[in-house]
Design a protein around this motif. Structure first.
Motif, PDB file in Angstrom:
ATOM      1  N   MET A   1      -5.891  16.008  -0.839  1.00  0.00           N
ATOM      2  CA  MET A   1      -5.336  14.862  -1.556  1.00  0.00           C
ATOM      3  C   MET A   1      -5.316  13.634  -0.642  1.00  0.00           C
ATOM      4  O   MET A   1      -4.791  13.684   0.468  1.00  0.00           O
ATOM      5  CB  MET A   1      -3.906  15.179  -2.030  1.00  0.00           C
ATOM      6  CG  MET A   1      -3.159  13.996  -2.644  1.00  0.00           C
ATOM      7  SD  MET A   1      -3.908  13.367  -4.157  1.00  0.00           S
ATOM      8  CE  MET A   1      -3.630  14.727  -5.269  1.00  0.00           C
ATOM      9  N   GLU A   2      -5.925  12.570  -1.109  1.00  0.00           N
ATOM     10  CA  GLU A   2      -5.952  11.339  -0.312  1.00  0.00           C
ATOM     11  C   GLU A   2      -4.682  10.533  -0.566  1.00  0.00           C
ATOM     12  O   GLU A   2      -4.282  10.318  -1.705  1.00  0.00           O
ATOM     13  CB  GLU A   2      -7.165  10.491  -0.696  1.00  0.00           C
ATOM     14  CG  GLU A   2      -7.232   9.170   0.063  1.00  0.00           C
ATOM     15  CD  GLU A   2      -8.349   8.273  -0.416  1.00  0.00           C
ATOM     16  OE1 GLU A   2      -8.481   7.166   0.113  1.00  0.00           O
ATOM     17  OE2 GLU A   2      -9.086   8.685  -1.332  1.00  0.00           O
ATOM     18  N   TYR A   3      -4.065  10.099   0.515  1.00  0.00           N
ATOM     19  CA  TYR A   3      -2.916   9.209   0.413  1.00  0.00           C
ATOM     20  C   TYR A   3      -3.414   7.791   0.645  1.00  0.00           C
ATOM     21  O   TYR A   3      -3.916   7.451   1.706  1.00  0.00           O
ATOM     22  CB  TYR A   3      -1.851   9.589   1.435  1.00  0.00           C
ATOM     23  CG  TYR A   3      -1.218  10.931   1.139  1.00  0.00           C
ATOM     24  CD1 TYR A   3      -0.254  11.062   0.147  1.00  0.00           C
ATOM     25  CD2 TYR A   3      -1.612  12.071   1.836  1.00  0.00           C
ATOM     26  CE1 TYR A   3       0.318  12.294  -0.139  1.00  0.00           C
ATOM     27  CE2 TYR A   3      -1.047  13.303   1.561  1.00  0.00           C
ATOM     28  CZ  TYR A   3      -0.087  13.413   0.575  1.00  0.00           C
ATOM     29  OH  TYR A   3       0.468  14.635   0.291  1.00  0.00           O
ATOM     30  N   ILE A   4      -3.257   6.946  -0.366  1.00  0.00           N
ATOM     31  CA  ILE A   4      -3.823   5.615  -0.300  1.00  0.00           C
ATOM     32  C   ILE A   4      -2.902   4.632   0.422  1.00  0.00           C
ATOM     33  O   ILE A   4      -3.351   3.641   0.995  1.00  0.00           O
ATOM     34  CB  ILE A   4      -4.152   5.108  -1.724  1.00  0.00           C
ATOM     35  CG1 ILE A   4      -5.003   3.840  -1.657  1.00  0.00           C
ATOM     36  CG2 ILE A   4      -2.884   4.891  -2.544  1.00  0.00           C
ATOM     37  CD1 ILE A   4      -5.580   3.435  -3.002  1.00  0.00           C
ATOM     38  N   LEU A   5      -1.601   4.926   0.423  1.00  0.00           N
ATOM     39  CA  LEU A   5      -0.619   4.041   1.045  1.00  0.00           C
ATOM     40  C   LEU A   5       0.459   4.894   1.694  1.00  0.00           C
ATOM     41  O   LEU A   5       0.930   5.860   1.088  1.00  0.00           O
ATOM     42  CB  LEU A   5      -0.006   3.131  -0.029  1.00  0.00           C
ATOM     43  CG  LEU A   5       0.757   1.886   0.405  1.00  0.00           C
ATOM     44  CD1 LEU A   5      -0.145   0.917   1.165  1.00  0.00           C
ATOM     45  CD2 LEU A   5       1.346   1.183  -0.822  1.00  0.00           C
ATOM     46  N   SER A   6       0.823   4.553   2.932  1.00  0.00           N
ATOM     47  CA  SER A   6       1.805   5.350   3.666  1.00  0.00           C
ATOM     48  C   SER A   6       2.720   4.450   4.476  1.00  0.00           C
ATOM     49  O   SER A   6       2.315   3.367   4.919  1.00  0.00           O
ATOM     50  CB  SER A   6       1.102   6.325   4.633  1.00  0.00           C
ATOM     51  OG  SER A   6       0.140   7.101   3.972  1.00  0.00           O
ATOM     52  N   THR A   7       3.949   4.894   4.670  1.00  0.00           N
ATOM     53  CA  THR A   7       4.871   4.197   5.574  1.00  0.00           C
ATOM     54  C   THR A   7       5.422   5.205   6.574  1.00  0.00           C
ATOM     55  O   THR A   7       5.627   6.376   6.244  1.00  0.00           O
ATOM     56  CB  THR A   7       6.049   3.547   4.812  1.00  0.00           C
ATOM     57  OG1 THR A   7       6.879   4.566   4.244  1.00  0.00           O
ATOM     58  CG2 THR A   7       5.553   2.621   3.712  1.00  0.00           C
ATOM     59  N   TYR A   8       5.637   4.722   7.798  1.00  0.00           N
ATOM     60  CA  TYR A   8       6.147   5.575   8.873  1.00  0.00           C
ATOM     61  C   TYR A   8       7.301   4.876   9.579  1.00  0.00           C
ATOM     62  O   TYR A   8       7.136   3.783  10.123  1.00  0.00           O
ATOM     63  CB  TYR A   8       5.035   5.913   9.877  1.00  0.00           C
ATOM     64  CG  TYR A   8       3.907   6.698   9.264  1.00  0.00           C
ATOM     65  CD1 TYR A   8       3.961   8.091   9.170  1.00  0.00           C
ATOM     66  CD2 TYR A   8       2.802   6.052   8.730  1.00  0.00           C
ATOM     67  CE1 TYR A   8       2.930   8.809   8.586  1.00  0.00           C
ATOM     68  CE2 TYR A   8       1.765   6.765   8.137  1.00  0.00           C
ATOM     69  CZ  TYR A   8       1.836   8.144   8.072  1.00  0.00           C
ATOM     70  OH  TYR A   8       0.810   8.849   7.476  1.00  0.00           O
ATOM     71  N   ASN A   9       8.485   5.482   9.488  1.00  0.00           N
ATOM     72  CA  ASN A   9       9.681   4.947  10.145  1.00  0.00           C
ATOM     73  C   ASN A   9       9.870   3.464   9.832  1.00  0.00           C
ATOM     74  O   ASN A   9      10.189   2.658  10.703  1.00  0.00           O
ATOM     75  CB  ASN A   9       9.597   5.152  11.661  1.00  0.00           C
ATOM     76  CG  ASN A   9       9.472   6.616  12.032  1.00  0.00           C
ATOM     77  OD1 ASN A   9      10.103   7.476  11.426  1.00  0.00           O
ATOM     78  ND2 ASN A   9       8.649   6.910  13.027  1.00  0.00           N
ATOM     79  N   ASP A  70      -6.436   4.352   5.957  1.00  0.00           N
ATOM     80  CA  ASP A  70      -6.248   4.704   7.364  1.00  0.00           C
ATOM     81  C   ASP A  70      -6.089   3.485   8.258  1.00  0.00           C
ATOM     82  O   ASP A  70      -6.172   3.580   9.473  1.00  0.00           O
ATOM     83  CB  ASP A  70      -7.425   5.551   7.856  1.00  0.00           C
ATOM     84  CG  ASP A  70      -8.760   4.822   7.740  1.00  0.00           C
ATOM     85  OD1 ASP A  70      -8.805   3.781   7.043  1.00  0.00           O
ATOM     86  OD2 ASP A  70      -9.748   5.283   8.328  1.00  0.00           O
ATOM     87  N   LYS A  71      -5.842   2.322   7.655  1.00  0.00           N
ATOM     88  CA  LYS A  71      -5.734   1.096   8.439  1.00  0.00           C
ATOM     89  C   LYS A  71      -4.314   0.546   8.388  1.00  0.00           C
ATOM     90  O   LYS A  71      -3.728   0.404   7.319  1.00  0.00           O
ATOM     91  CB  LYS A  71      -6.728   0.047   7.947  1.00  0.00           C
ATOM     92  CG  LYS A  71      -8.186   0.435   8.180  1.00  0.00           C
ATOM     93  CD  LYS A  71      -9.110  -0.714   7.872  1.00  0.00           C
ATOM     94  CE  LYS A  71     -10.565  -0.324   8.123  1.00  0.00           C
ATOM     95  NZ  LYS A  71     -10.802  -0.017   9.549  1.00  0.00           N
TER      96      LYS A  71
END
Length: 248
Positions: A1-9, A70-71
């Motif tokens: 499954m591709e995650y198109i948008l992500s947030t980290y901390n 991934d950017k």
């Protein structure tokens, strides 16, 4: 499954007040994700962070990372972020121009040739179910459209530049039942091509259209799972209390 948008901390503060606190999230492509939670819990601030709008506020202190595919956002031009991640607000904001000029505004900016502009405008008006309603009044002011039509026009306008993600902040809160259902049907179709993240206070709406649901409280993500699990078997008691109407 591709995650198109992500947030980290991800954290956002204004002066000494922390509005978002260490949010980690991943959004799946071609899904509708509903963000629910009581007023003031940080939902709208989170949405503004997801398309970089928060960085325009000089008082905002943003920590953590937001990734489009991934950017990392800081590796992308803000124009690229806005082109790929469109955002619409609670009240529709058509330009004080004709319906047609509203639709061609971004296309002209990006230098799309006239014949292609016309094709795109008709296509997007049809996608949002608006073409048959406005085809004889394309040169009339967009401000004369009904509230529901204006909201669909704004969505159609956002689609002209082919974003990959649509962020919607309470898009149906000012609409009647019929217009709300029209918007929901449209969103269910649009997810075939776009990823949709919608902030809503309408829990029934979240249950009707969302594949996944995020529950926020006091600037934190309490629970983020498929919608059926959130509403039928929440893992956190605070989620259960909120969807049961004990607060909110």
């Amino acid at each position: 499954m591709e995650y198109i948008l992500s947030t980290y901390n991800l954290s956002v503060s204004f002066d000494d007040k922390k509005v978002l606190n260490d949010i980690n999230s991943r959004f799946k492509s071609n899904k509708i994700t509903a963000i629910i939670g009581p007023s003031g819990c940080g939902k709208s601030t989170f949405l503004k962070t997801l398309n970089g709008m928060i960085y325009e506020n000089s008082e905002a202190i943003v920590k953590g990372d937001v990734f489009f595919k991934d950017k990392e956002f800081f590796d992308l031009k803000i124009e690229t972020v806005r082109e790929k991640i469109g955002m619409l607000f609670q009240s529709p904001v058509p330009f004080p121009l004709s319906v047609y000029k509203n639709m061609e505004y971004a296309l002209r900016y990006y230098g799309v040739k006239r014949k292609r502009r016309e094709e795109i405008i008709i296509e997007k008006l049809k996608v949002t179910g608006l073409f048959d309603e406005v085809k004889d009044s394309l040169n009339k002011s967009a401000l004369k459209l009904s509230g529901g039509q204006q909201q669909r026009l704004c969505i159609a306008r956002a689609l002209t530049i082919e974003p990959e993600i649509l962020l919607l902040d309470e898009p149906c809160s000012a609409l009647d039942v019929n217009n709300t259902l029209n918007i929901e049907k449209m969103l269910m179709k649009l997810k075939e091509k776009y990823t949709i993240i919608i902030v809503t206070h309408n829990l029934s709406q979240a249950k009707r259209i969302a594949d996944e649901t995020m529950f926020m409280l006091d600037g934190e993500v309490i629970e983020f799972s498929n919608t059926a699990s959130i509403f039928n078997n929440p893992s956190d008691n605070r989620t259960k209390e909120y969807i049961s109407g004990l607060f909110g």
